[in-house]
Design an enzyme around this catalytic site. Structure first.
Site, mmCIF file in Angstrom:
data_model
loop_
_atom_site.group_PDB
_atom_site.id
_atom_site.type_symbol
_atom_site.label_atom_id
_atom_site.label_comp_id
_atom_site.label_asym_id
_atom_site.label_seq_id
_atom_site.Cartn_x
_atom_site.Cartn_y
_atom_site.Cartn_z
ATOM 1 N N GLY A 166 0.818 -1.216 0.000
ATOM 2 C CA GLY A 166 0.000 0.000 0.000
ATOM 3 C C GLY A 166 0.844 1.255 0.000
ATOM 4 O O GLY A 166 0.538 2.227 0.704
ATOM 5 N N ALA A 167 1.897 1.249 -0.833
ATOM 6 C CA ALA A 167 2.834 2.383 -0.835
ATOM 7 C C ALA A 167 2.530 3.390 -1.932
ATOM 8 O O ALA A 167 3.342 4.271 -2.197
ATOM 9 C CB ALA A 167 4.269 1.860 -0.982
ATOM 10 N N ASN A 184 1.302 -2.506 5.440
ATOM 11 C CA ASN A 184 0.553 -1.255 5.591
ATOM 12 C C ASN A 184 -0.746 -1.250 4.785
ATOM 13 O O ASN A 184 -1.738 -0.687 5.211
ATOM 14 C CB ASN A 184 1.442 -0.087 5.143
ATOM 15 C CG ASN A 184 0.643 1.169 4.874
ATOM 16 O OD1 ASN A 184 0.277 1.906 5.786
ATOM 17 N ND2 ASN A 184 0.325 1.424 3.596
ATOM 18 N N TYR A 216 -13.691 -3.269 11.087
ATOM 19 C CA TYR A 216 -12.353 -2.718 10.803
ATOM 20 C C TYR A 216 -11.446 -2.869 12.026
ATOM 21 O O TYR A 216 -10.301 -3.325 11.921
ATOM 22 C CB TYR A 216 -12.484 -1.247 10.395
ATOM 23 C CG TYR A 216 -11.154 -0.519 10.270
ATOM 24 C CD1 TYR A 216 -10.227 -0.896 9.300
ATOM 25 C CD2 TYR A 216 -10.832 0.543 11.129
ATOM 26 C CE1 TYR A 216 -9.008 -0.229 9.192
ATOM 27 C CE2 TYR A 216 -9.626 1.210 11.021
ATOM 28 C CZ TYR A 216 -8.708 0.823 10.054
ATOM 29 O OH TYR A 216 -7.501 1.472 9.954
ATOM 30 N N ALA A 268 -11.646 -4.992 14.362
ATOM 31 C CA ALA A 268 -11.317 -6.415 14.556
ATOM 32 C C ALA A 268 -10.174 -6.835 13.645
ATOM 33 O O ALA A 268 -9.317 -7.630 14.033
ATOM 34 C CB ALA A 268 -12.552 -7.276 14.300
ATOM 35 N N THR A 269 -10.138 -6.282 12.410
ATOM 36 C CA THR A 269 -9.007 -6.648 11.525
ATOM 37 C C THR A 269 -7.694 -6.154 12.120
ATOM 38 O O THR A 269 -6.670 -6.830 12.028
ATOM 39 C CB THR A 269 -9.156 -6.065 10.098
ATOM 40 O OG1 THR A 269 -9.049 -4.633 10.110
ATOM 41 C CG2 THR A 269 -10.449 -6.500 9.443
ATOM 42 N N LYS A 270 -7.725 -4.977 12.735
ATOM 43 C CA LYS A 270 -6.485 -4.402 13.279
ATOM 44 C C LYS A 270 -6.076 -5.124 14.566
ATOM 45 O O LYS A 270 -4.883 -5.342 14.814
ATOM 46 C CB LYS A 270 -6.668 -2.899 13.512
ATOM 47 C CG LYS A 270 -6.851 -2.130 12.217
ATOM 48 C CD LYS A 270 -5.674 -2.364 11.281
ATOM 49 C CE LYS A 270 -5.747 -1.577 10.000
ATOM 50 N NZ LYS A 270 -4.554 -1.752 9.153
HETATM 51 N N1 LIG Z 1 -5.491 7.196 7.704
HETATM 52 C C1 LIG Z 1 -5.744 6.878 8.962
HETATM 53 O O1 LIG Z 1 -6.336 7.666 9.713
HETATM 54 C C2 LIG Z 1 -5.287 5.554 9.531
HETATM 55 C C3 LIG Z 1 -5.320 5.394 10.915
HETATM 56 C C4 LIG Z 1 -4.910 4.199 11.469
HETATM 57 C C5 LIG Z 1 -4.470 3.176 10.650
HETATM 58 N N2 LIG Z 1 -4.464 3.353 9.298
HETATM 59 C C6 LIG Z 1 -4.000 2.221 8.477
HETATM 60 O O2 LIG Z 1 -2.874 2.648 7.725
HETATM 61 C C7 LIG Z 1 -2.842 1.943 6.496
HETATM 62 C C8 LIG Z 1 -2.752 2.949 5.350
HETATM 63 O O3 LIG Z 1 -3.869 3.802 5.429
HETATM 64 P P1 LIG Z 1 -3.970 5.142 4.562
HETATM 65 O O4 LIG Z 1 -4.931 6.036 5.247
HETATM 66 O O5 LIG Z 1 -2.613 5.625 4.228
HETATM 67 O O6 LIG Z 1 -4.718 4.576 3.274
HETATM 68 P P2 LIG Z 1 -4.837 5.105 1.775
HETATM 69 O O7 LIG Z 1 -4.281 6.477 1.621
HETATM 70 O O8 LIG Z 1 -6.247 4.847 1.395
HETATM 71 O O9 LIG Z 1 -3.885 4.066 1.014
HETATM 72 C C9 LIG Z 1 -4.155 2.715 1.060
HETATM 73 C C10 LIG Z 1 -3.060 1.980 0.340
HETATM 74 O O10 LIG Z 1 -3.362 0.575 0.420
HETATM 75 C C11 LIG Z 1 -3.462 0.067 -0.883
HETATM 76 N N3 LIG Z 1 -4.511 -0.936 -0.930
HETATM 77 C C12 LIG Z 1 -5.735 -0.894 -0.363
HETATM 78 N N4 LIG Z 1 -6.416 -2.009 -0.639
HETATM 79 C C13 LIG Z 1 -5.609 -2.768 -1.418
HETATM 80 C C14 LIG Z 1 -5.754 -4.015 -2.030
HETATM 81 N N5 LIG Z 1 -6.870 -4.756 -1.919
HETATM 82 N N6 LIG Z 1 -4.740 -4.480 -2.769
HETATM 83 C C15 LIG Z 1 -3.597 -3.761 -2.914
HETATM 84 N N7 LIG Z 1 -3.403 -2.570 -2.358
HETATM 85 C C16 LIG Z 1 -4.402 -2.072 -1.611
HETATM 86 C C17 LIG Z 1 -3.746 1.232 -1.797
HETATM 87 O O11 LIG Z 1 -3.227 0.933 -3.072
HETATM 88 P P3 LIG Z 1 -3.943 1.382 -4.460
HETATM 89 O O12 LIG Z 1 -4.647 2.663 -4.195
HETATM 90 O O13 LIG Z 1 -2.783 1.502 -5.420
HETATM 91 O O14 LIG Z 1 -4.842 0.282 -4.785
HETATM 92 C C18 LIG Z 1 -2.959 2.354 -1.119
HETATM 93 O O15 LIG Z 1 -1.613 2.326 -1.519
HETATM 94 C C19 LIG Z 1 -4.090 1.068 6.460
HETATM 95 O O16 LIG Z 1 -3.765 -0.227 6.903
HETATM 96 C C20 LIG Z 1 -5.007 1.743 7.452
HETATM 97 O O17 LIG Z 1 -5.919 0.833 8.021
HETATM 98 C C21 LIG Z 1 -4.853 4.519 8.713
#
Ligand SMILES: NC(=O)c1ccc[n+]([C@@H]2O[C@H](COP(=O)([O-])OP(=O)(O)OC[C@H]3O[C@@H](n4cnc5c(N)ncnc54)[C@H](OP(=O)(O)O)[C@@H]3O)[C@@H](O)[C@H]2O)c1
Length: 244
Positions: free
Chosen positions: A16-17, A89, A154, A156-158
């Site tokens: 997810g980069a 991630n 969600y 629960a997954t974390k």
């Molecule tokens: N933002 C927050 O407030 C927050 C808080 C706590 C934890 N988190 C966790 O941090 C991580 C990143 O979150 P973010 O907010 O940075 O998310 P984001 O900006 O929506 O980015 C998500 C990334 O994951 C990839 N992804 C999602 N589903 C995928 C799939 N099925 N297959 C391949 N790639 C997939 C996306 O790739 P593509 O777009 O290229 O498909 C993208 O690179 C997640 O695990 C999230 O649960 C986020």
């Protein structure tokens, strides 16, 4: 960490980069001397991350795979080969009334956020253990530690990801592989989540949401030798939200 004993540049896979936290982690690890495998689905955003790393003098390549597709994750692990660092991630969130979450979306959450990480660790950690070193960092969430209305599945997954990380620490750390999780609070990433993040930001002790770099710095620390005595840990990076 800039060079392996065999002279090869150390490699980090960041799932997810292509955006948000993962993109910031990829940039950080490239600055720290890793060749970064930028994973995601969107080839355009993947290329943009790779280009930015190259413009900063780093090395990266994009590998696409749908984390919800078990065969694609198996192929991803085979494609990346040996890595020194794995950052789990990539993932999705879903917030809403529990009665409105259909089983397909429920399964999609667990496939993307839990099963994919399990598959990657199962495929890559034994090699790290054999070589006697490695660092695995998984991105949890404060939603895995406190009850957020609408975030039961969600969260629960974390919580599952963190439970797996503790077990992986027990399994692989005796062989020199450190396994940790970082649990962010609200982070400003996808524009579509801005309202949700703003609301959660107001519940933190610092009364604000985080920038992705405030998470990636902690991930980069855990990936580095500076964190040489840290394993099995869950590091909250949540503006104090889970402290109260
Ligand atoms: N933002 C927050 O407030 C927050 C808080 C706590 C934890 N988190 C966790 O941090 C991580 C990143 O979150 P973010 O907010 O940075 O998310 P984001 O900006 O929506 O980015 C998500 C990334 O994951 C990839 N992804 C999602 N589903 C995928 C799939 N099925 N297959 C391949 N790639 C997939 C996306 O790739 P593509 O777009 O290229 O498909 C993208 O690179 C997640 O695990 C999230 O649960 C986020």
């Amino acid at each position: 960490m800039t060079e392996q004993s065999n002279g090869r540049q150390p490699v980090a896979l960041v799932t997810g980069a292509t955006s948000g936290i993962g993109r910031a982690v990829a940039l950080n690890l490239a600055r720290d001397g890793f060749e970064v495998i930028v994973h995601g689905r969107d080839a355009g955003r993947g290329a943009a991350t790779v280009d930015e790393i190259a413009a900063n003098g780093g090395r990266a390549r994009f590998v696409a795979a749908d984390l919800a597709d078990a065969d694609a994750v198996t192929a991803l692990a085979a494609e990346v080969g040996e890595v020194e660092v794995l950052v789990n991630n990539g993932g999705i969130s879903w917030f809403g009334p529990s009665a409105e979450l259909d089983t397909e979306t429920f399964d999609h959450l667990f496939d993307s956020n839990v099963r994919a990480a399990y598959q990657l660790v199962a495929a890559l950690a034994p090699g790290m253990a054999k070589r006697g070193h490695g660092s695995i960092v998984s991105i949890d969430s404060m939603a895995g530690h406190v009850g957020l209305a609408g975030g039961a599945a969600y969260g629960a997954t974390k919580a599952a990801l963190t439970a797996m990380s503790r077990a992986w620490a027990a399994e692989f750390s005796p062989s020199g592989v450190r396994v940790n999780t970082v649990a962010p609070g609200p982070v400003f990433t996808a524009e579509s989540k801005r309202d949700l993040i703003e609301n959660l930001a107001g519940t933190t002790l610092l009364n604000r949401g985080a920038h992705p770099e405030e998470i990636s710095e902690v991930v980069a620390f855990l990936a580095s030798d500076k964190a040489s005595y840290i394993t099995g840990a869950v590091i909250p990076v949540d503006g104090g939200r889970t402290a109260v």
